[in-house]
Write an enzyme that holds these catalytic residues in place. Structure first.
Site, PDB file in Angstrom:
ATOM      1  N   ARG A 179     -67.100 -27.122  19.966  1.00 16.66           N
ATOM      2  CA  ARG A 179     -67.112 -26.978  21.435  1.00 16.66           C
ATOM      3  C   ARG A 179     -67.992 -28.039  22.080  1.00 16.66           C
ATOM      4  NH1 ARG A 179     -70.638 -24.238  23.958  1.00 16.66           N
ATOM      5  NH2 ARG A 179     -70.877 -22.564  22.443  1.00 16.66           N
ATOM      6  N   TYR A 201     -51.214 -31.946  43.214  1.00 12.76           N
ATOM      7  CA  TYR A 201     -50.620 -31.091  42.180  1.00 12.76           C
ATOM      8  C   TYR A 201     -50.988 -29.633  42.498  1.00 12.76           C
ATOM      9  CZ  TYR A 201     -49.736 -29.308  37.477  1.00 12.76           C
ATOM     10  OH  TYR A 201     -49.276 -28.594  36.402  1.00 12.76           O
ATOM     11  N   ASP A 240     -56.510 -39.039  40.437  1.00 15.47           N
ATOM     12  CA  ASP A 240     -55.691 -38.480  39.358  1.00 15.47           C
ATOM     13  C   ASP A 240     -54.566 -39.486  39.115  1.00 15.47           C
ATOM     14  OD1 ASP A 240     -53.712 -37.160  37.885  1.00 15.47           O
ATOM     15  OD2 ASP A 240     -54.160 -35.204  38.756  1.00 15.47           O
ATOM     16  N   LYS A 265     -49.198 -35.302  29.816  1.00 14.11           N
ATOM     17  CA  LYS A 265     -48.065 -36.059  30.347  1.00 14.11           C
ATOM     18  C   LYS A 265     -47.972 -37.405  29.609  1.00 14.11           C
ATOM     19  CE  LYS A 265     -48.177 -32.459  32.985  1.00 14.11           C
ATOM     20  NZ  LYS A 265     -48.816 -32.468  34.293  1.00 14.11           N
TER      21      LYS A 265
HETATM   22  C1  PLP Z   1     -49.817 -31.644  34.991  1.00 13.51           C
HETATM   23  C2  PLP Z   1     -50.748 -32.223  35.983  1.00 13.51           C
HETATM   24  C3  PLP Z   1     -52.067 -31.728  36.122  1.00 13.51           C
HETATM   25  C4  PLP Z   1     -52.579 -30.556  35.317  1.00 13.51           C
HETATM   26  O1  PLP Z   1     -52.627 -30.846  33.965  1.00 13.51           O
HETATM   27  P1  PLP Z   1     -52.465 -29.721  32.804  1.00 13.51           P
HETATM   28  O2  PLP Z   1     -52.530 -30.526  31.560  1.00 13.51           O
HETATM   29  O3  PLP Z   1     -51.160 -29.029  33.039  1.00 13.51           O
HETATM   30  O4  PLP Z   1     -53.609 -28.784  32.965  1.00 13.51           O
HETATM   31  C5  PLP Z   1     -52.890 -32.341  37.045  1.00 13.51           C
HETATM   32  N1  PLP Z   1     -52.464 -33.363  37.808  1.00 13.51           N
HETATM   33  C6  PLP Z   1     -51.207 -33.843  37.713  1.00 13.51           C
HETATM   34  C7  PLP Z   1     -50.784 -34.974  38.602  1.00 13.51           C
HETATM   35  C8  PLP Z   1     -50.303 -33.295  36.808  1.00 13.51           C
HETATM   36  O5  PLP Z   1     -49.048 -33.769  36.722  1.00 13.51           O
END
Ligand code: PLP
Length: 396
Positions: free
Chosen positions: A61, A114, A186, A211
């Site tokens: 952790r 998001y 992001d 992603k």
């Molecule tokens: C999917 C996504 C998130 C969240 O990520 P997780 O891995 O699902 O927790 C945040 N920002 C964007 C732009 C995303 O596409």
């Protein structure tokens, strides 16, 4: 196997554990350090851990070589002073915000965030007395007008979901710098293979590595990189709140990230070809892809993303929900799976999934309709992807 203990159960627990101890050669590929804890040979080694030796691990952790390797890799791709890998994109976003902001602080965020990020900001940060103003992030005057005495941070996404509206990161960074704020971007939709926000003056960059960075739809994770003090406080929060990633998820993501540049070229090429074909199809009312001259942010995208605009696009059918359902049924290659950025082409329906909680008037204002479909173009052959959509649309 420690001598002289040789009972059956003892052998089951201890035999073979030290096979790598005296190995002459190192593995070429990284091993998975699938262990929750590490072994100390002396109290001095504990002191060494507490003194911060980065090669000294205690408990997964707190730290583990697989997440550490991924942090090193992302730092090499995005730039920045430090990086933190967490169990999901949301774990990284939560650690960044809750680890750094305090009651009374204020942040300014894009109103096209998001969905779960928006929910985190409103439902969790709000409860702890951290206020947010949501703005049209492309209206720099509105961003500046929202700045108050306790504003700490501007939060945006490189490209928005699902209309792929582009944030002017260099302009936002200049504004943040002038007003003494941090800018957090992001960058999930672009990835560092196509765009590096830190190079354009952002202080922090975030990814859902679920992603593009992993890219194979088989691991969940998130990364924060940039300003060392912000990342250190986020790390403390992650250790205390328990959002650390598993070694295996980190290992999969590390493996996936190696082909990022090649994948992003293919995603971008295929999305461009598909966007052009969709724009020419009689069943389609609008296509949203920044690589198209018809997109409102085309000029900005050409300036910021000269290597390609990534694989995310959306389009609105002339028809509504019934036609979307028929499209899902007609597609043979692309599947309906409400995530994105994998090697296989997929579609999603924002109105029924990611944007389901929004009121109809807000959806209309955002230009998201019953017939709006988001596409994550994969890395298959462009002709096959285009052919699949054209045959599915022709049969609506
Ligand atoms: C999917 C996504 C998130 C969240 O990520 P997780 O891995 O699902 O927790 C945040 N920002 C964007 C732009 C995303 O596409």
């Amino acid at each position: 196997m420690p001598e002289p203990f040789s009972g059956f159960s003892t052998r089951a627990v201890h035999a073979g554990n030290e096979v790598d101890r005296h190995m002459v050669t190192h593995p070429k590929a990284q091993p998975i350090y699938q262990t929750s804890v590490f072994v100390y040979e002396s109290l001095a080694q504990v002191d060494d851990f507490l003194a911060g030796n980065p090669d000294n691990y205690m408990y997964t952790r707190i730290g583990n070589p697989n997440p550490a390797a991924l942090e090193e890799l992302i730092l090499a791709l995005e730039g920045g002073e430090a990086a933190l890998f967490g169990a999901s994109g949301m774990a990284a976003i939560g650690a960044a915000l809750l680890g750094n902001l305090e009651a009374g602080d204020h942040l300014i965020a894009s109103r096209e965030l998001y969905g779960t990020t928006q929910s985190l900001i409103e439902k969790e940060l709000g409860r702890f007395g951290i206020a947010t103003t949501l703005v049209d992030i492309r209206d720099l005057a509105a961003v500046e007008a929202a700045i108050g005495p306790r504003t700490r941070l501007i939060y945006t996404e490189t490209a928005s979901n699902p209309l792929v509206r582009v944030s002017d990161v260099p302009a936002l960074a200049a504004l943040a710098k002038r007003r003494g704020l941090k800018l957090l971007v992001d960058n999930t939709f672009l990835s560092p293979a196509l765009y590096r926000p830190l190079d354009d003056g952002a202080d922090l960059v975030l990814h859902s590595t679920t992603k593009y960075l992993n890219g194979h739809s088989d691991a969940t994770g998130g990364i924060l990189a940039g300003d060392a003090e912000w990342v250190a406080r986020a790390r403390r929060f992650q250790i205390n709140a328990g959002g650390s990633a598993s070694p295996f998820e980190a290992w999969l993501t590390f493996r996936g990230a190696k082909t990022l540049a090649l994948r992003m070229q293919a995603h971008s090429r295929n999305a461009q070809a598909l966007a052009e074909a969709l724009e020419a199809h009689p069943q389609v009312a609008r296509v949203h892809y920044p690589g198209l001259p018809s997109h409102p942010d085309h000029a900005l995208a050409r300036r910021l993303f000269p290597r390609g605009c990534s694989g995310m696009l959306s389009f609105t059918l002339k028809g509504g929900l019934a036609e979307v359902d028929r499209l899902i049924h007609n597609l043979r290659l692309a599947v309906f799976a409400p995530s994105l950025a994998g090697v296989a082409t997929s579609i999603s329906h924002p109105g029924k999934t990611s944007h389901r909680a929004l009121a109809p008037e807000i959806l209309a204002e955002l230009d998201i309709h019953d017939g709006t479909v988001r596409v994550s173009a994969g890395i298959e052959e462009a002709e096959d992807i285009v052919g699949d959509f054209v045959q599915a649309l022709d049969r609506l």
